[in-house]
Design an enzyme around this catalytic site. Structure first.
Site, PDB file in Angstrom:
ATOM      1  N   GLU A 210      43.004  48.533  30.984  1.00 18.28           N
ATOM      2  CA  GLU A 210      43.149  48.373  32.427  1.00 18.28           C
ATOM      3  C   GLU A 210      44.056  47.177  32.656  1.00 18.28           C
ATOM      4  O   GLU A 210      43.636  46.029  32.526  1.00 18.28           O
ATOM      5  CB  GLU A 210      41.773  48.169  33.072  1.00 18.28           C
ATOM      6  CG  GLU A 210      40.858  49.382  32.989  1.00 18.28           C
ATOM      7  CD  GLU A 210      41.325  50.535  33.866  1.00 18.28           C
ATOM      8  OE1 GLU A 210      42.122  50.282  34.795  1.00 18.28           O
ATOM      9  OE2 GLU A 210      40.902  51.674  33.630  1.00 18.28           O
ATOM     10  N   CYS A 244      44.218  42.895  40.840  1.00 18.01           N
ATOM     11  CA  CYS A 244      45.203  43.707  40.121  1.00 18.01           C
ATOM     12  C   CYS A 244      45.774  44.840  40.963  1.00 18.01           C
ATOM     13  O   CYS A 244      46.864  45.331  40.679  1.00 18.01           O
ATOM     14  CB  CYS A 244      44.604  44.260  38.830  1.00 18.01           C
ATOM     15  SG  CYS A 244      43.147  45.299  39.089  1.00 18.01           S
TER      16      CYS A 244
END
EC number: 1.2.1.28
Length: 468
Positions: A210, A244
């Site tokens: 990720e 993010c």
């Protein structure tokens, strides 16, 4: 002496003995995780405030509540997720039982980041435990207060024969990665993601990465600038921009920029007051290293809004940059802070071209009153996730997978996707030991007639009935 060897051996022995496989054991671990969240809620809020100056609102919404929601969802659906999944069969296998069995991988490693140090640690942990794995958890050493709670409190709520927390920085993580794991789940930067993937490749260990990247946000001329400003400011400056999936830059026409700037200024003042530094709702940069990196980016383009900073407080004001050039550092690296550059484009065609010549982002956003514009950007670009006319609300749905594509990551999780990520999907076919005459056409000596029959018999069928 290897500091991890005894721990890893203990966890492997637990898994090989089959202790983690039953639904009852898995549910017990999930309930323990839920009790950890409830019993330590105030302690966790205080730690998040110490590490990142997160408000109680942000901590509850983006850290505790999401983690608890994942626990609750897994407990409600655990037996259904674990159940064998019967699949359609061919004519040749109509008398057989064909199914997919979800099996735990074994010993898995979860390496967590510092920006959402609870959420991004516990949500993958829910999937790993629900899938029946033994887990080594490596929290970030940068978010020190949360790391301490995870190391000292969390193990009390889980069976320590199948779960361990290990601590340390890059050197210790490197040592840990020298060991063979059955699955590795990493959240962090693309640079470190490459290191993790290289280490995993030595053991042919599957990974979920990720990562992140520069998430574009296109604002069409056909928009209400105040609505756009409200939504963009909220998800750009949430957690001081250290998210993010936050928009890393805006793409809009010069005309929309002129309408958007006063709306953004109005929104920032309404959200955080005339002095955002004194607002309890604005976070701080995690440490001095990241503060210095971000302050250097304030020199790119021209500051249109904000731009103030305080090194002692690790404070950077909610900032908007204009007249930014694509070659400048602020457009070359993921910002990960409360700075929003605006790039000018002439329209949707140029915006799509700009987005597509860069690495595929983790998230992509488009604002327009025209559904055709939003759908066109969705159709002609690629990203891990997409949201039209809002920010990162798509990641709040456990029914949607969360993950990147290309440089923004490998794999996906959230909800059942987490369970599937940490499960080996084993292909199973159970056949009768009798009725051997039915198999005669596949044995030598071969003939064209037998071949034709066998090809027809092996064709995929929609029938999923199970006779055995």
């Amino acid at each position: 002496m290897d500091p991890f060897e005894d721990t890893l051996r203990r966890l492997r022995e637990t898994f090989q003995a089959g202790h983690t496989r039953s639904a009852e054991f898995r549910a017990a671990q999930l309930r323990g995780l839920g009790r950890f969240l409830q019993d330590n809620k105030q302690l966790l809020h205080d730690a998040l405030a110490q590490d990142l100056h997160k408000s109680a609102f942000e901590s509850e919404l983006s850290e505790v509540a999401i983690s608890q929601g994942e626990v609750n969802l897994a407990l409600r659906n655990l037996r259904a997720w674990m159940k064998d999944e019967h699949v359609p069969k061919s004519l040749a296998t109509q008398l057989d039982s064909a199914f997919i069995r979800k099996e735990p991988f074994g010993l898995v490693l979860i390496i967590a980041p510092w920006n959402y140090p609870l959420n991004l640690t516990l949500v993958p942990l829910v999937g790993a435990l629900a899938a029946g794995n033994c887990v080594v958890l490596k929290p970030s050493e940068i978010s020190k207060s949360i790391e301490k709670i995870l190391a000292e409190e969390l193990p009390r709520y889980l069976d320590q024969s199948c779960f361990a927390v290990v601590l340390g920085g890059p050197q210790e993580t490197g040592q840990l990665l020298e060991h063979r794991f059955d699955y590795i789940f990493f959240t962090g930067s693309p640079r470190v993601g490459k290191i993790v993937m290289t280490a995993a490749a030595k053991h042919l260990t599957p990974v979920t990465l990720e990562l992140g990247g520069k998430n574009p946000c296109y604002v069409d001329d056909n928009c209400d600038p105040q609505i756009v400003a409200n939504r963009v400011a909220w998800f750009r400056y949430f957690n001081a921009g250290q998210t993010c999936v936050a928009p890393d830059y805006l793409l809009c026409s010069p005309e929309m920029q002129e309408r958007l700037l006063p709306a953004l200024q109005s929104t920032i003042t309404r959200f955080y007051g005339d002095d955002p530094q004194s607002s309890p709702n604005l976070g701080r940069i995690i440490n001095q290293k990241h503060f210095q990196r971000l302050r250097a980016l304030l020199g790119c383009g021209r500051v249109a809004i904000g731009g103030q900073s305080d090194e002692h407080d690790r404070y950077i004001a909610p900032t908007v940059l204009v007249d930014v050039q694509e070659a400048e550092p602020v457009m070359q690296e993921e910002i990960f802070g409360p700075i929003l550059p605006i790039m000018n484009v002439r329209g949707v065609d140029e915006a799509i071209e700009f987005i597509n010549r860069r690495e595929k982002p983790l998230a992509l956003y488009a604002f327009s009153n025209s559904s055709q514009v939003v759908k066109r950007i969705l159709a002609q670009t690629s990203s891990g996730g997409f949201c039209g006319n809002d920010g990162f609300m798509h990641i709040t749905l456990a029914s949607l997978p969360f993950g990147g594509v290309g440089a923004s990551g490998i794999g996906r999780y959230h909800g059942k996707f987490s369970f599937d990520t940490f499960s080996h999907h084993r292909a199973c076919l159970l056949r009768s030991p009798g009725m051997e005459k039915l198999n005669a056409i596949r044995y030598p000596p071969h003939s064209p007639r037998h071949l034709r029959k066998l090809v027809v018999a092996m064709e995929a069928r929609d029938c999923s009935c199970t006779l055995l």
